[in-house]
Design an enzyme around this catalytic site. Structure first.
Site, PDB file in Angstrom:
ATOM      1  N   PRO A   1      36.438 -32.990  -7.861  1.00 39.38           N
ATOM      2  CA  PRO A   1      36.957 -34.335  -7.602  1.00 39.38           C
ATOM      3  C   PRO A   1      35.937 -35.222  -6.896  1.00 39.38           C
ATOM      4  O   PRO A   1      35.457 -34.900  -5.824  1.00 39.38           O
ATOM      5  CB  PRO A   1      38.166 -34.079  -6.708  1.00 39.38           C
ATOM      6  CG  PRO A   1      38.483 -32.629  -6.856  1.00 39.38           C
ATOM      7  CD  PRO A   1      37.181 -31.967  -7.151  1.00 39.38           C
ATOM      8  N   GLU A   2      35.589 -36.331  -7.520  1.00 39.83           N
ATOM      9  CA  GLU A   2      34.730 -37.353  -6.921  1.00 39.83           C
ATOM     10  C   GLU A   2      35.582 -38.608  -6.756  1.00 39.83           C
ATOM     11  O   GLU A   2      36.800 -38.547  -6.909  1.00 39.83           O
ATOM     12  CB  GLU A   2      33.495 -37.582  -7.807  1.00 39.83           C
ATOM     13  CG  GLU A   2      32.733 -36.284  -8.070  1.00 39.83           C
ATOM     14  CD  GLU A   2      31.542 -36.443  -9.005  1.00 39.83           C
ATOM     15  OE1 GLU A   2      30.951 -37.534  -9.034  1.00 39.83           O
ATOM     16  OE2 GLU A   2      31.201 -35.470  -9.692  1.00 39.83           O
TER      17      GLU A   2
END
Length: 268
Positions: free
Chosen positions: A2-3
């Site tokens: 997750p960014e």
DNA sequence: GGCTGGCCCTGTACGC
DNA sequence: TGCGTACAGGGCCAGC
């Protein structure tokens, strides 16, 4: 992994589920990375924010002080109301006063949970030193150029370091550098290239956001759905395939220990 | 103070 | 089929 686009997609979905709810029960894995999750017990959630890759739930504690529940999803973290608290790889859960239970599942345990006084991020040095949000006015071409010029560290490593800009991880760093035509191992970035990179970071993140994030393996939205951005990637994970811009074969390499894909012809 | 490299952690892929 | 090994990578920290 997750960014910013993935975390923001999760934040938007969590906000209506959590704001106004009070935590009536909670439990956590004994690891120091997760053990403080139950400290949110008794608190009411007043907001759900994002800073870089961190989710921050604003808390009003039972003794009426302001606190924050900070969650970093690491590589494989998921926040899901539809998972069983006693399921595999569950590291923490919080039960709300409406009966719903938010479950934090993290297979590789690279995630992190902390409950801190509002704004007190001393125990989270990366959060405390986070650079500007990429879509804020504080993130400017000139500011990016100056930040990059302060160091001789490779440009990709600087992007991943969260100090020159917040929220960029391996996927969007490769995508942004490809869009800007800059080789990931470059140590010196001039003003013109910094300006291109500034736009490229925003563009790569905006596309990811519009597509609900990138799912390569573990990322899921709050409802359990995969993201749609994986089919929009021009560079990351496409080593050995032709560059969409110049047709050269994209090259897979390692930059400061991180798997990296780039075009040997149009990224200088 | 800046930079580099190692560690954490577990599922998956691959070779033998 | 089963075993061992390499690999994926964000954040943190020790050492230079």
């Amino acid at each position: 992994m997750p960014e910013l686009p993935e975390v923001e997609t999760i934040r938007v979905a969590l906000d209506p589920l959590l704001v106004g709810r009070t935590v009536v029960d909670a439990e956590a894995h004994p690891s120091a990375k997760f053990a403080s999750a139950p400290a949110a017990l008794g608190s009411t959630i007043t907001g759900v924010r994002r800073r870089g890759k961190y989710l921050l739930a604003d808390l009003r504690t039972p003794d009426d002080t302001a606190a924050e529940l900070v969650v970093h999803l690491g590589m494989t973290g998921q926040l899901r109301p539809d998972l069983a608290p006693d399921g595999p790889h569950v590291r923490a859960w919080w039960q709300m006063d409406d009966g719903a239970t938010l479950v934090f599942r993290d297979i590789r345990r690279f995630g992190r949970i902390a409950v801190v006084a509002a704004g007190d991020h001393r125990s989270l040095p990366t959060l405390a030193a986070l650079g500007p949000e990429p879509f804020s006015d504080a993130f400017t071409p000139d500011g990016l150029w100056r930040a990059l010029a302060r160091s001789t560290t490779r440009v990709k490593t600087q992007l991943l370091g969260q100090r020159v800009v917040a929220g960029v991880g391996n996927i969007y760093a490769d995508e942004a550098l490809w869009r800007a035509g800059i080789a990931p191992a470059t140590r010196r970035v001039g003003r013109d290239r910094a300006t291109r990179l500034h736009g490229a970071v925003r563009d790569a993140l905006a596309v990811g956001l519009a597509n609900g994030g990138t799912t390569l393996r573990d990322y899921r939205t709050v409802s359990g759905e995969p993201g749609r951005n994986q089919s929009a990637l021009a560079c990351y994970g496409r080593g050995g395939l032709p560059c969409a811009r110049c047709g050269a074969v994209l090259r897979r390499s390692v930059v400061d220990g991180r798997g990296t894909t780039s075009c040997p012809r149009c990224q200088h």
